[in-house]
Write a protein that holds these residues in place. Structure first.
Motif, PDB file in Angstrom:
ATOM      1  N   TYR A   1       0.833  -1.194   0.000  1.00 48.52           N
ATOM      2  CA  TYR A   1       0.000   0.000   0.000  1.00 48.52           C
ATOM      3  C   TYR A   1       0.871   1.248   0.000  1.00 48.52           C
ATOM      4  N   TYR A   2       0.244   2.368  -0.310  1.00 50.69           N
ATOM      5  CA  TYR A   2       1.035   3.577  -0.542  1.00 50.69           C
ATOM      6  C   TYR A   2       1.790   4.030   0.704  1.00 50.69           C
ATOM      7  N   TRP A   3       1.388   3.597   1.871  1.00 47.72           N
ATOM      8  CA  TRP A   3       2.095   4.007   3.089  1.00 47.72           C
ATOM      9  C   TRP A   3       3.227   3.034   3.448  1.00 47.72           C
ATOM     10  N   ASP A   4       3.431   1.987   2.620  1.00 47.08           N
ATOM     11  CA  ASP A   4       4.493   1.028   2.888  1.00 47.08           C
ATOM     12  C   ASP A   4       5.849   1.550   2.428  1.00 47.08           C
ATOM     13  N   LYS A   5       6.890   0.865   2.890  1.00 49.40           N
ATOM     14  CA  LYS A   5       8.236   1.213   2.436  1.00 49.40           C
ATOM     15  C   LYS A   5       8.548   0.574   1.083  1.00 49.40           C
ATOM     16  N   PHE A   6       7.689  -0.384   0.633  1.00 52.28           N
ATOM     17  CA  PHE A   6       7.921  -1.018  -0.653  1.00 52.28           C
ATOM     18  C   PHE A   6       7.383  -0.137  -1.767  1.00 52.28           C
ATOM     19  N   LYS A   7       8.045  -0.109  -2.903  1.00 52.50           N
ATOM     20  CA  LYS A   7       7.548   0.650  -4.040  1.00 52.50           C
ATOM     21  C   LYS A   7       6.458  -0.163  -4.741  1.00 52.50           C
TER      22      LYS A   7
ATOM     23  N   ALA B   1     -16.881   1.066 -10.360  1.00 52.26           N
ATOM     24  CA  ALA B   1     -16.224   2.149  -9.626  1.00 52.26           C
ATOM     25  C   ALA B   1     -14.802   2.299 -10.143  1.00 52.26           C
ATOM     26  N   ARG B   2     -14.335   3.553 -10.178  1.00 50.90           N
ATOM     27  CA  ARG B   2     -12.984   3.805 -10.685  1.00 50.90           C
ATOM     28  C   ARG B   2     -12.425   5.072 -10.061  1.00 50.90           C
ATOM     29  N   SER B   3     -11.190   4.988  -9.575  1.00 59.42           N
ATOM     30  CA  SER B   3     -10.485   6.164  -9.074  1.00 59.42           C
ATOM     31  C   SER B   3      -9.960   6.950 -10.273  1.00 59.42           C
ATOM     32  N   LEU B   4     -10.285   8.250 -10.325  1.00 58.68           N
ATOM     33  CA  LEU B   4      -9.933   9.074 -11.483  1.00 58.68           C
ATOM     34  C   LEU B   4      -8.816  10.064 -11.206  1.00 58.68           C
ATOM     35  N   LEU B   5      -8.699  10.502  -9.950  1.00 59.00           N
ATOM     36  CA  LEU B   5      -7.800  11.617  -9.635  1.00 59.00           C
ATOM     37  C   LEU B   5      -7.332  11.460  -8.197  1.00 59.00           C
ATOM     38  N   PHE B   6      -6.018  11.719  -7.941  1.00 57.77           N
ATOM     39  CA  PHE B   6      -5.522  11.549  -6.582  1.00 57.77           C
ATOM     40  C   PHE B   6      -4.511  12.636  -6.245  1.00 57.77           C
ATOM     41  N   SER B   7      -4.288  12.830  -4.937  1.00 56.93           N
ATOM     42  CA  SER B   7      -3.336  13.824  -4.448  1.00 56.93           C
ATOM     43  C   SER B   7      -1.940  13.233  -4.465  1.00 56.93           C
ATOM     44  N   THR B   8      -1.021  13.843  -5.211  1.00 59.24           N
ATOM     45  CA  THR B   8       0.323  13.286  -5.367  1.00 59.24           C
ATOM     46  C   THR B   8       1.166  13.429  -4.114  1.00 59.24           C
ATOM     47  N   SER B   9       0.758  14.254  -3.176  1.00 56.08           N
ATOM     48  CA  SER B   9       1.541  14.389  -1.942  1.00 56.08           C
ATOM     49  C   SER B   9       1.622  13.063  -1.193  1.00 56.08           C
ATOM     50  N   ALA B  10       0.653  12.168  -1.436  1.00 61.00           N
ATOM     51  CA  ALA B  10       0.661  10.879  -0.753  1.00 61.00           C
ATOM     52  C   ALA B  10       1.786   9.974  -1.243  1.00 61.00           C
ATOM     53  N   LEU B  11       2.413  10.332  -2.372  1.00 62.65           N
ATOM     54  CA  LEU B  11       3.499   9.515  -2.900  1.00 62.65           C
ATOM     55  C   LEU B  11       4.804   9.727  -2.153  1.00 62.65           C
ATOM     56  N   PHE B  12       4.882  10.772  -1.372  1.00 52.99           N
ATOM     57  CA  PHE B  12       6.146  11.130  -0.738  1.00 52.99           C
ATOM     58  C   PHE B  12       5.949  11.177   0.769  1.00 52.99           C
ATOM     59  N   LYS B  13       6.953  10.709   1.491  1.00 56.02           N
ATOM     60  CA  LYS B  13       6.854  10.733   2.936  1.00 56.02           C
ATOM     61  C   LYS B  13       8.208  11.066   3.525  1.00 56.02           C
ATOM     62  N   SER B  14       8.139  11.635   4.686  1.00 53.92           N
ATOM     63  CA  SER B  14       9.359  12.010   5.396  1.00 53.92           C
ATOM     64  C   SER B  14       9.408  11.203   6.687  1.00 53.92           C
ATOM     65  N   GLY B  15      10.378  10.278   6.770  1.00 49.86           N
ATOM     66  CA  GLY B  15      10.449   9.416   7.945  1.00 49.86           C
ATOM     67  C   GLY B  15       9.250   8.489   7.985  1.00 49.86           C
ATOM     68  N   ASP B  16       8.598   8.433   9.137  1.00 46.90           N
ATOM     69  CA  ASP B  16       7.430   7.564   9.283  1.00 46.90           C
ATOM     70  C   ASP B  16       6.121   8.290   9.005  1.00 46.90           C
ATOM     71  N   TYR B  17       6.199   9.568   8.682  1.00 42.06           N
ATOM     72  CA  TYR B  17       4.984  10.357   8.500  1.00 42.06           C
ATOM     73  C   TYR B  17       4.478  10.214   7.070  1.00 42.06           C
ATOM     74  N   VAL B  18       3.218   9.864   6.897  1.00 45.70           N
ATOM     75  CA  VAL B  18       2.610   9.703   5.584  1.00 45.70           C
ATOM     76  C   VAL B  18       1.389  10.602   5.503  1.00 45.70           C
ATOM     77  N   LEU B  19       1.292  11.355   4.424  1.00 45.88           N
ATOM     78  CA  LEU B  19       0.135  12.210   4.231  1.00 45.88           C
ATOM     79  C   LEU B  19      -1.079  11.383   3.825  1.00 45.88           C
ATOM     80  N   ASP B  20      -2.259  11.926   4.097  1.00 50.49           N
ATOM     81  CA  ASP B  20      -3.481  11.254   3.673  1.00 50.49           C
ATOM     82  C   ASP B  20      -3.568  11.231   2.150  1.00 50.49           C
TER      83      ASP B  20
END
Length: 647
Positions: free
Chosen positions: A494-500, A553-572
């Motif tokens: 998932y996007y909050w994991d350390k795996f790409k 159902a289909r996801s069409l648009l997402f916030s790219t800030s969720a792709l980047f994290k600093s340390g253990d902090y992940v944006l929604d």
């Protein structure tokens, strides 16, 4: 005047006692004494199995409001004496298990029986007459198991021609046995308990109930919002249309036909239709689209219905409701609630009875995470598949009882929520998770059945009358079962994991598909599984299981800030999602989801334009009430999945 003493008849042996006198004696003793008398000789053995004796004892038992008697156990004249005996014993013993205190609950470390099926196979379970277990496997095979068999080595019958997963089932007693009607996502089939097909036709799904040749469906194939009644003999149907004032999309959850009224439970409201109006519409031959409108509609005095809403076959006696009332239960906010609908007037015309929602009762509680809930047909008992335990509860409005206040004050009143009858510990629970919703109960006989990812099917008997059956279970393989075989594709992470979870280079300054600052349409590039209709945790899974809506159902648009994290902090993660042509805004993180619907008519182009110009996009204001049960199931599986990935 001399008094003549009564003539006393003496009997040389027990076998000399006439049957009519034996019957009188047996009706005067306790039930346990009957079983003791049975052991004395073959003559009394036959007398204690007399059909008339157990018919009288059954009628006595049914006079007790604490006793639950199944609909399939009537009429008594048609039931064998051995079945009536078993029902009497079980029905009278089950209430004695209710203590109301957790410390006195019957906790069991082992089940009374078990069936071993192939790994990852159980999909759904259905109990019929407390004896027959219908098992649906992930290869779309039906198996019928006899729970009264000496051992569970093979099913009594199989059927291997289903066209898809079962989404509804109902059964009625016929002249030649039980007739089972089940629907899949592609067609509807009618089978006998031997699993011999009798009929098949397509176009409908989520079968809920039957009255004669009339079948009620909560949806149609290709249209998850179209509830209808179908005449099985003619294949004609009539749509149960939402009232014109109801514009919110919502799913039909359950349908009940009682006397001359058809009750329809939807997510946001309860509707009442006249059966005569439906039958009249079915007779119409003018070529117009057949549909009927409700003559009465209610909004719920509580939150929208989400999980396990189910009509009771009869109104539970503890509600003391008038004739013609109906009750249905559902689970919300850790509570098992019952809603009672009563007529306020007596009339031959159902439209003049002035129905109203009489009350909402809290009749039980649960501990999360919960993998499944099934209510007994009459609403007296419930099976709950939780974390590490399968429990059986009894339903009754919560009572008050005196609770000492640490000795500082006189006893005070508090709510008594201890409604657990029996609790079974599930073996190997840390590595063998239950199948969501793979659960069945027969409240009258006290049997619960739960299916696991390993292929094990555990059978709990609250009132066992014999030694537990030997269970031959295979060792668990060194792998994690699918969390839900209906969603076989598992995301790599998932996007909050350390795996790409995406391929190729990533530039924070220039994300792929960016259409507005911080927003991208490249959902399929960054996580291809998100819009995969078979992905567990994907958007379709989320919409159907958590929002309670049918796809697509289909996801069409997402916030790219969720792709980047600093340390253990992940944006929604913020997404805009199209569900059947209507847009929703979804917020996700590793612990919760939040959903809001956009104003009707809003397009994704409108959303992008507003984001480019930094203007807000209109939402309806109310947060979409989501079902937390599959969320917690997902999180429990994810913790195991993540642990296995990291090790």
């Amino acid at each position: 005047m001399p008094i003549t003493p009564p003539i006393m008849t003496s009997y040389a042996t027990l076998t000399d006692i006439p049957p009519e006198l034996v019957a009188i004696i047996l009706l005067l003793v306790e039930m346990e004494d009957i079983f003791s008398i049975r052991q004395t000789c073959t003559y009394l053995l036959s007398q204690t199995k007399d059909h008339g004796l157990w018919t009288i004892l059954a009628n006595r038992a049914m006079e007790d409001k604490n006793v639950v008697w199944p609909s399939w156990g009537l009429p008594l004249a048609a039931m064998p004496s051995s079945t009536i005996e078993d029902l009497v014993v079980r029905a009278t013993r089950l209430p004695s298990l209710a203590h109301g205190y957790w410390s006195r609950i019957d906790r069991r470390n082992a089940f009374e029986g078990g069936i071993q099926r192939p790994f990852d196979s159980p999909m759904s379970l259905y109990l019929i007459r407390g004896r027959w277990l219908l098992v649906e496997s992930s290869d779309f095979t039906l198996e019928l198991w006899d729970l009264d068999a000496p051992e569970y080595t093979h099913p009594s019958a199989t059927y291997a021609s289903l066209e898809g997963p079962i989404d509804g089932i109902t059964h009625v007693d016929g002249i030649d046995g039980v007739k089972i009607t089940l629907s899949t996502s592609k067609e509807m089939r009618t089978v006998k308990p031997s699993l011999t097909p009798l009929d098949s036709f397509g176009g409908y799904s989520l079968v809920k109930t039957r009255r004669g040749s009339l079948l009620a469906f909560a949806a149609c194939v290709g249209d998850g919002f179209r509830a209808c009644v179908v005449d099985e003999s003619t294949r004609d149907d009539v749509e149960l249309s939402l009232g014109g004032q109801l514009s919110e999309i919502q799913r039909t959850l359950d349908i009940k036909i009682q006397y001359d009224v058809v009750f329809v439970v939807r997510r946001l409201n309860l509707e009442l239709y006249t059966l005569s109006g439906i039958e009249e519409a079915l007779r119409r031959v003018d070529g117009t689209v057949r549909s009927v409108l409700p003559f009465w509609s209610f909004s719920y005095p509580i939150t929208p219905l989400l999980h396990s809403p189910q009509f009771h076959s009869t109104i539970p006696a503890y509600f003391d409701a008038p004739e013609g009332s109906v009750a249905f239960s559902h689970f919300v906010d850790d509570q098992w609630q019952a809603i009672v609908v009563t007529p306020q007037a007596v009339s031959l015309d159902p439209t003049e009875r002035s129905y109203k929602i009489d009350n909402v009762f809290a009749i039980g509680s649960g501990i999360d995470p919960i993998y499944g809930i099934r209510t007994g047909e009459n609403g007296y008992r419930i099976a709950m598949l939780g974390y590490g335990r399968l429990t059986m509860h009894y339903g009754r409005p919560w009572d008050t009882r005196e609770v000492p206040n640490n000795g500082a004050h006189s006893p005070s009143e508090a709510i008594d929520t201890g409604h657990t009858l029996v609790s079974w510990e599930i073996p190997d629970f840390e590595v063998d998770l239950p199948r969501p919703g793979c659960l069945a109960i027969d409240e009258a006989v006290g049997i619960c059945v739960a299916g696991m990812g390993s292929g094990r099917i555990w059978i709990g008997d609250a009132v066992p009358r014999e030694k537990p059956k030997r269970v031959d279970v295979t060792p668990l393989p060194n792998k994690t079962a699918l969390p839900d075989p209906r969603w076989p594709e598992l995301p790599p992470s998932y996007y909050w994991d350390k795996f790409k979870f995406y391929s190729g280079p990533l530039s924070e300054s220039d994300p792929i598909g960016e259409v507005a600052p911080g927003w991208s349409t490249a959902v399929d590039y960054y996580w291809p599984w998100r819009n995969d209709p078979k992905a567990y945790g994907g958007m379709l899974w989320f919409v159907e299981n958590i929002m309670g809506l049918p796809g697509p159902a289909r996801s069409l648009l997402f916030s790219t800030s969720a792709l980047f994290k600093s340390g253990d902090y992940v944006l929604d993660l913020h997404e805009y999602v199209d569900i059947g042509g209507k847009l929703f805004r979804v917020l996700t993180n590793d612990e919760l989801w939040e959903v809001n619907s956009l104003v009707d008519g809003t397009t994704i182009d409108d959303v992008i334009t507003n984001l480019q110009q930094r203007r807000p996009t209109g939402i309806t204001g109310e947060e979409w009430i989501s079902d937390y049960m599959p969320i917690e199931q997902h999180q429990t599986w994810y913790r195991l999945f993540k642990r296995s990935r990291e090790t």
